[in-house]
Design a protein around this motif. Structure first.
Motif, short mmCIF file in Angstrom:
data_model
loop_
_atom_site.label_atom_id
_atom_site.label_comp_id
_atom_site.label_asym_id
_atom_site.label_seq_id
_atom_site.Cartn_x
_atom_site.Cartn_y
_atom_site.Cartn_z
N TYR A 1 -11.36 -0.06 1.40
CA TYR A 1 -9.78 0.34 0.60
C TYR A 1 -8.69 -0.65 0.56
CZ TYR A 1 -5.83 3.88 1.01
OH TYR A 1 -4.91 4.41 0.72
N LEU A 2 -8.89 -1.87 1.29
CA LEU A 2 -7.78 -2.48 1.25
C LEU A 2 -6.66 -2.94 -0.39
CD1 LEU A 2 -5.88 -4.41 2.69
CD2 LEU A 2 -7.53 -6.41 2.33
N PRO A 3 -8.44 -2.81 -1.13
CA PRO A 3 -7.78 -3.99 -2.44
C PRO A 3 -7.30 -2.69 -3.07
CG PRO A 3 -10.72 -3.29 -2.23
CD PRO A 3 -9.73 -3.25 -0.75
N TYR A 4 -7.55 -0.99 -3.11
CA TYR A 4 -7.16 -0.32 -3.39
C TYR A 4 -5.36 -0.15 -2.89
CZ TYR A 4 -11.63 1.20 -5.06
OH TYR A 4 -12.63 1.23 -5.15
N ALA A 5 -5.34 -0.42 -1.89
CA ALA A 5 -3.95 -0.37 -0.94
C ALA A 5 -3.06 -1.04 -1.85
CB ALA A 5 -4.00 -0.55 0.55
N GLU A 6 -3.66 -2.21 -1.59
CA GLU A 6 -2.70 -3.71 -2.40
C GLU A 6 -2.67 -3.60 -4.30
OE1 GLU A 6 -4.79 -7.68 -0.15
OE2 GLU A 6 -5.90 -6.30 -2.02
N GLU A 7 -3.69 -2.50 -5.18
CA GLU A 7 -3.19 -2.42 -5.77
C GLU A 7 -2.42 -1.19 -6.02
OE1 GLU A 7 -5.59 -0.52 -10.76
OE2 GLU A 7 -6.73 -1.24 -8.28
N VAL A 8 -2.35 0.27 -5.40
CA VAL A 8 -1.57 0.97 -5.94
C VAL A 8 0.24 -0.22 -5.35
CG1 VAL A 8 -0.18 2.37 -4.24
CG2 VAL A 8 -2.64 2.68 -4.98
N LEU A 9 0.44 -0.70 -4.55
CA LEU A 9 1.44 -1.28 -4.59
C LEU A 9 2.00 -2.53 -4.86
CD1 LEU A 9 0.59 -2.41 -0.26
CD2 LEU A 9 2.67 -0.28 -0.91
N ALA A 10 1.33 -3.29 -5.72
CA ALA A 10 1.30 -4.10 -7.24
C ALA A 10 1.73 -3.18 -8.27
CB ALA A 10 -0.61 -5.02 -7.42
N VAL A 11 1.01 -2.45 -8.53
CA VAL A 11 1.50 -0.97 -9.68
C VAL A 11 2.77 -0.90 -9.05
CG1 VAL A 11 0.76 0.60 -11.04
CG2 VAL A 11 -0.55 -0.29 -9.87
N LEU A 12 3.41 -0.21 -7.72
CA LEU A 12 4.39 0.87 -7.91
C LEU A 12 5.90 -0.92 -8.16
CD1 LEU A 12 3.65 3.17 -5.01
CD2 LEU A 12 4.53 3.42 -7.08
N LYS A 13 4.99 -1.52 -7.94
CA LYS A 13 6.48 -3.18 -7.44
C LYS A 13 6.47 -2.94 -8.87
CE LYS A 13 7.08 -8.15 -5.95
NZ LYS A 13 6.54 -8.73 -5.41
N GLU A 14 5.64 -3.47 -9.67
CA GLU A 14 5.65 -4.01 -11.29
C GLU A 14 6.46 -2.60 -11.91
OE1 GLU A 14 2.87 -4.56 -15.41
OE2 GLU A 14 2.36 -4.96 -12.97
N GLY A 15 6.06 -1.25 -11.75
CA GLY A 15 6.97 -0.24 -12.57
C GLY A 15 8.06 -0.20 -12.24
N SER A 16 8.67 -0.45 -10.53
CA SER A 16 9.72 -0.81 -10.18
C SER A 16 10.51 -1.95 -11.05
CB SER A 16 10.10 -0.82 -8.85
OG SER A 16 11.57 -1.31 -7.82
#
Length: 310
Positions: free
Chosen positions: A65-80
């Motif tokens: 699950y870890l890489p999916y959690a990291e990807e979600v956080l990275a995408v949200l940060k990029e969008g912000s």
């Protein structure tokens, strides 16, 4: 519903190896971090960490699950950052593999410009017509021609309508005549390519909903597609190349497109990597920067052809 704060604490706990370290970094109590992880585990209905009095480690489900959690956080940060107009500082090293001809003549200026826009990023480019194994070779991403068939890696489309085209120089056509059908190729000098020691002299074309294969002959062969293109420009024979590889030569009159009514073999261009977790911000930005340009180059093929469908 999964809380963003819980997801962030899960990722940091996995990185730091303990609730106490994650709590110290986030200015929380260890119990608060433990409670966040428990909430996340309830939402997912899985156990993320194996706990003992002396150690804390990810379970098999937690590692998955870890890489999916990291990807979600990275995408949200990029969008912000994009919404607030803040420049995204790409950094680190991005190792890229690309085919010889495409890399030298199309990608090189695009990759150079991309690097100049992101001065903290290091690009390491490898050019070869040998097919890169993205699981074993030391690369992060690879540009790859061909229909995407394998589910073992992830592909991002760059030019899905790209095809092979038959080309020859005006000088060659003046000396040897212009083929008017696929059968005429048998009477011409062609430029088959070599890959892995094998000569690819059977050229495939869509025909009446099926595939037609023509076995061509040639006295000049090379395992570098750039050389085949140069030989074609030099009037040495007919080449069957990706449109992206020869589009500038056609536009500049160095090569002419042959049999414009005959569709060539589809060779969509993709950006591939082994896992979704490798879709870093640098990869996503690079894909976005290249796709628009390569799609435009691919679309120019239709100004020179008259076929429809495949």
């Amino acid at each position: 519903m999964i809380r963003l704060d819980d997801l962030q604490l899960f990722v940091r706990t996995a990185a730091l190896g303990s609730f106490s370290n994650a709590a110290r970094e986030a200015d929380l109590l260890p119990g608060q971090v433990s409670a966040a992880i428990q909430r996340l585990e309830r939402e997912l209905d899985i156990r993320l960490f194996a706990r003992s009095t002396r150690s804390l480690r990810l379970t098999a489900e937690g590692e998955q699950y870890l890489p999916y959690a990291e990807e979600v956080l990275a995408v949200l940060k990029e969008g912000s950052e994009r919404m607030h107009g803040e420049p995204h500082a790409l950094q680190g090293t991005l190792k890229i593999a690309a085919p010889s001809d495409l890399g030298r003549n199309i990608l090189l200026p695009l990759l150079t410009a991309f690097r100049e826009q992101h001065p903290r990023l290091v690009l390491r480019l490898s050019l070869s017509d040998q097919v890169t194994d993205v699981f074993r070779d030391p690369v992060d991403i690879a540009f790859r021609y061909g229909v995407y068939e394998s589910a073992s890696y992830v592909a991002l489309s760059l030019a899905e309508n790209n095809r092979r085209v038959l080309v020859a120089s005006p000088d060659y056509l003046k000396r040897h005549g212009r083929p008017t059908s696929l059968d005429d190729l048998l009477m011409h000098q062609c430029l088959p390519y070599v890959l892995g020691g094998r000569i690819y002299d059977r050229w495939t074309f869509p025909a009446a909903g099926m595939r037609r294969q023509i076995t061509v002959k040639g006295t000049l062969m090379c395992d570098d597609a750039e050389i085949a293109r140069r030989w074609a420009v030099d009037g040495r024979g007919i080449a069957y190349k990706s449109w992206l590889d020869v589009c500038e030569d056609v536009d500049q009159g160095r090569l002419e497109l042959l049999l414009p009514d005959q569709a060539g073999e589809p060779v969509p261009l993709n950006l591939v990597c082994p896992h979704r977790k490798q879709f870093s911000p640098a990869v996503r930005y690079l894909h976005a920067a290249l796709r628009e340009h390569l799609q435009a180059l691919s679309a120019r093929m239709h100004a020179h052809t008259r076929f429809s469908g495949g």
